[in-house]
Every structure is written in structure tokens, then in C-alpha cells.
Design an enzyme around this catalytic site. Structure first.
Site, PDB file in Angstrom:
ATOM      1  N   SER A 209       0.830  -1.203   0.000  1.00 53.84           N
ATOM      2  CA  SER A 209       0.000   0.000   0.000  1.00 53.84           C
ATOM      3  C   SER A 209       0.871   1.262   0.000  1.00 53.84           C
ATOM      4  O   SER A 209       1.655   1.464  -0.919  1.00 53.84           O
ATOM      5  CB  SER A 209      -0.969  -0.044   1.183  1.00 53.84           C
ATOM      6  N   ASP A 305      -8.741  -2.532  -6.947  1.00 53.74           N
ATOM      7  CA  ASP A 305      -8.172  -2.314  -5.626  1.00 53.74           C
ATOM      8  C   ASP A 305      -9.231  -1.800  -4.651  1.00 53.74           C
ATOM      9  O   ASP A 305      -9.833  -0.748  -4.856  1.00 53.74           O
ATOM     10  CB  ASP A 305      -7.022  -1.310  -5.732  1.00 53.74           C
ATOM     11  N   HIS A 372      -6.690  -5.742  -1.513  1.00 56.40           N
ATOM     12  CA  HIS A 372      -5.702  -4.688  -1.250  1.00 56.40           C
ATOM     13  C   HIS A 372      -4.625  -5.275  -0.355  1.00 56.40           C
ATOM     14  O   HIS A 372      -4.878  -5.576   0.808  1.00 56.40           O
ATOM     15  CB  HIS A 372      -6.361  -3.492  -0.559  1.00 56.40           C
TER      16      HIS A 372
END
Length: 427
Positions: A209, A305, A372
Site C-alpha cells: 500500500s 483495488d 488490497h
């Protein structure tokens, strides 16, 4: 249905989890974007779920203690509140004793004084709130059956407490804020080099991330730490944040990143190959960086995502009537027009990696999942029912690429073709 106690400090609640489903707070309460503080909290929720969910975690995971970087303060390398940065380190063994894997922690960003002051009172801005011990799973696991290629490497997770993907270098004395992400990066690297990393024969910089974005931004810097004989590559997991319009035609993500870059003094630490031709905010978006990175890079990303759908494509300010609420929380409830919009987002992502794809040294794994971060979570990294493209799990794809066993440039067909996804659904 297993119980899961939120591991990270921002989420003070008990979640009931299955492999694909999170039963959480009322949706409006959790993802209401009345203030940009929730921008951080939604990221923290997703990353905590993907990192330590009871259903996803293996039995008896390796637990690794915290090391604070004692010499960091003298270099001005401190968290938002001025406390020492740190990392979790598990020594390699056997054939991996001289191989190093660095994992940069993620956790959103802060783009103005208010959100940064909020952040410095959490584990995303102060080592006072760091967990003293954390599980190493997925790419950090020390078990060959869970992490076949990197299990016996030196594995390090560098904690994230600056709010600008380890790239800022500024301060705001009035608010008591230190924006020293770049210095934290340098101090951590210097400390690890002194603990044996300078002798590495193999090294991999990775991140999830905001940490995945950081692994792109610092990839070539990481390469330059080592002699040419050292095999050095980088992995970005869920770090391909896209510069696209939201459902109202606005630019939520661009506006947010502009605040991060301006407030935290990021510009001076962005690659000159980008800033020589584009504005600094554009150069915080990976799509404008990846074609010019010289070091071999692997991009692991979900085509849909989950976090970008929640906060970049359809945040509440862009969807004041809640038309996207059901779709955001459960992809199965998306209307045909909403699916078409999401297919357009996937098309933007694939277009952004065209030049990157053409380079023989790079690797790619873009699966058509609503997910994610897939490298730290055991069930998505390497397990009996892990997501696959062409019968190849993420861990095998990354390993084949790193060790040059096979070319890995895997792109899924569009939703709903992939039946192996571990999609995140909020109820």
C-alpha cells in the site's frame, strides 16, 4: 467464522471474519469521509484486516519484537511526534543468511496539519504506539511451506510513522510535527547495513500500500546501497495508486496527494527523471515513475483495488447520495453501470503499465480481484487455495521473477472471470 481483535491502534473494535467477509461497523460510521481523518482510518482498517485476520493467518505465526533505531534522533530521523522510528527484524539462516528482504509498512498519508496532528497520536505517527511484537506471515514467514523462496532470508519490517511514504523532509514547529520520512528511510538503511546487510548477496525491497508506493519511490536508492555484484530487485504490493477522476468527475486522489507533497516537503526527494518533466504531485503517482526505474521491479496489484474504490473512486464527498455505498461494500451488489465504471478503472491501470510491461527485467501480477495487499497475508500469498493466474500463486510468480526462473507478466481477464480471488466484502 473466526473472531479477530483489531491488532492496530486505530481500530478499537471486534470484527467477525471469514476468509472473504468482514462484518464491521455500520458502513456510514466507518467510511464516512466527513473529515479526511477517515481517509487514514479506512486505509488502516484494510491493512489490518489484510495483515492479521484470524482466518487468513496461519497457526502459530512467528512473532517478532520491535527494535528502535537509537541513533536516529541525532540525524533528525524521527516520527511525526519526534519519537524514534523502528523495525522488526528476524535473522536469516542457512542458505538465506546473506540474503535480505526489507518490507516497508503501509498505512495511508496525512495531507494537512489537522490530519497529521491526528496521526501523530496513533501508531502511524508515533513509536509510542507501536506494537512491541507483530506476526510475520506471508512474504515474511519463516516457514518454507508458507514462503517457499524467502523463508530463510533476513526479513525486516520497517514501521511507518511519517505519513508521506518515507519521502518527506520538513517540519511544522507550531504544531509539533516532524515530517522526516526520507531521513527515517536513510537511518533505517544505515542501521541495517551495520547489522550485516552490507554483505548481502541478494536483496529485495518490498512494501504494501503506502509502503508499496514507497518501494517504488526508493527502489533505485536501494539498488545504490549495494555493489554491482549484489542481486537487487523491488516489489510493490498494492502501491499502484492511480491518478483518475472519481465518480463525480473530481480528482480526490490528486487533491489529497497535492497536500501530502506540499506539506511534507516531498518534492526534493522525488526522482528527477520525473520532476524534470512533470509537476511534483504527478511524480507521487507511480504511473509516472515506473517506466524510468532502472532496478528490476515487480508490480503486484488487484485490478479492482478495494481501497482505491473506497476512497479514491467513490469517496463520500463524490457520492453524497450514497449511490455507490452498496457497491463499495460488496462488489456483488454493483449495478451494471458501476461494473462498467470499474472496468474503466482496470483499463486505466493496464494502460499505465504498458511501457513497464515491455521491459524484460520487470514482473507483473494484476489479478481481477477486489483486494488490497496480497503479499503479507498468508492466504493470498501462498496457501492451498491462494489466488492464481494461470495456476501460479503470487508467491511462486514473485519467486520465479526474482530468481529468473521464468518470465512473470500475468494479467487476469476482467471481472468476473477469476474464481480464485479472496475478495474483501464489508457487510
Amino acid at each position: 467464522m473466526g473472531k479477530f481483535m483489531g491488532f492496530w491502534g486505530v481500530i478499537f473494535a471486534v470484527f467477525f471474519l471469514s476468509k472473504w467477509v468482514v462484518k464491521s461497523f455500520e458502513v456510514d460510521e466507518l467510511f464516512d469521509n466527513r473529515t479526511e481523518v477517515s481517509f487514514l482510518e479506512s486505509m488502516s482498517l484494510l491493512e489490518s484486516v489484510y495483515g492479521v485476520s484470524a482466518a487468513a493467518a496461519p497457526p502459530n505465526p512467528l512473532m517478532v519484537g520491535l527494535t528502535l533505531i537509537q541513533g536516529a534522533a541525532a540525524k533528525g530521523a524521527v516520527c511525526l511526534d519526534g519519537t524514534l522510528p523502528g523495525y522488526h527484524f528476524h535473522r536469516g539462516f542457512g542458505t538465506g543468511a546473506n540474503s535480505w528482504l526489507i518490507q516497508l509498512e503501509g498505512g495511508g498519508w496525512c495531507n494537512n496539519i489537522m490530519t497529521c496532528v491526528y496521526r501523530k497520536k496513533t501508531h502511524r505517527g508515533s513509536s509510542t504506539y507501536f506494537e512491541k511484537i507483530i506476526p510475520f506471515t506471508g512474504i515474511l514467514s519463516n516457514k518454507a511451506q508458507e514462503n517457499p523462496d524467502f523463508f530463510n532470508w533476513n526479513r525486516v519490517k520497517i514501521r511507518y510513522c511519517d505519513g508521506a511514504s518515507f519521502t518527506g523532509d520538513s517540519e511544522n514547529k507550531a504544531a509539533g510535527l516532524q515530517f522526516r520520512g526520507q531521513r527515517i528511510w536513510l537511518a533505517a538503511m544505515e542501521d541495517l547495513m551495520s547489522k550485516g546487510m552490507r554483505n548481502a548477496n541478494q536483496a529485495l525491497l518490498s512494501g504494501c500500500s503506502a509502503g508499496g508506493l514507497a518501494s517504488i519511490l526508493h527502489c533505485d536508492e536501494f539498488r545504490h546501497l549495494f555493489p554491482r555484484r549484489t542481486k537487487v530487485k523491488c516489489l510493490s504490493d498494492a502501491g499502484l495508486f492511480m491518478d483518475v477522476t472519481d465518480v463525480s468527475g473530481g480528482h480526490t486522489m490528486r487533491n489529497f496527494f497535492a497536500g501530502v507533497v506540499s506539506l511534507q516537503g516531498v518534492q526534493r526527494n522525488l526522482p528527477s527523471t520525473c520532476t524534470n518533466r512533470l509537476d511534483p504531485t504527478s511524480c507521487f503517482f507511480p504511473q509516472n515513475l515506473i517506466a524510468n526505474i532502472r532496478t528490476p521491479l515487480f508490480i503486484l496489484n488487484a485490478a479492482y483495488d478495494s481501497w482505491q474504490i473506497l476512497e479514491s473512486l467513490a469517496p463520500k464527498p463524490a457520492d453524497p447520495h450514497g449511490n455507490w455505498l452498496n457497491c463499495k461494500m460488496n462488489y456483488a451488489r454493483c449495478s451494471a453501470s458501476q461494473i462498467r465504471y470499474l472496468q474503466g478503472f482496470r483499463a486505466h491501470m493496464l494502460n499505465a503499465v504498458k511501457g513497464f510491461y515491455a521491459s524484460r527485467q520487470n514482473g507483473l501480477f494484476i489479478n481481477s480481484c477486489f483486494a488490497h495487499c496480497q503479499s503479507e497475508r498468508q492466504d493470498t500469498w501462498f496457501a492451498n487455495d491462494s489466488p492464481v493466474i494461470g495456476n501460479k500463486a503470487v508467491a511462486i510468480a514473485v519467486g520465479d521473477w526474482y530468481f529468473d526462473r521464468a518470465t512473470t507478466k500475468a494479467i487476469d481477464c476482467a471481472y468476473p472471470c477469476d474464481k480464485t480471488c479472496h475478495n474483501l466484502v464489508f457487510r
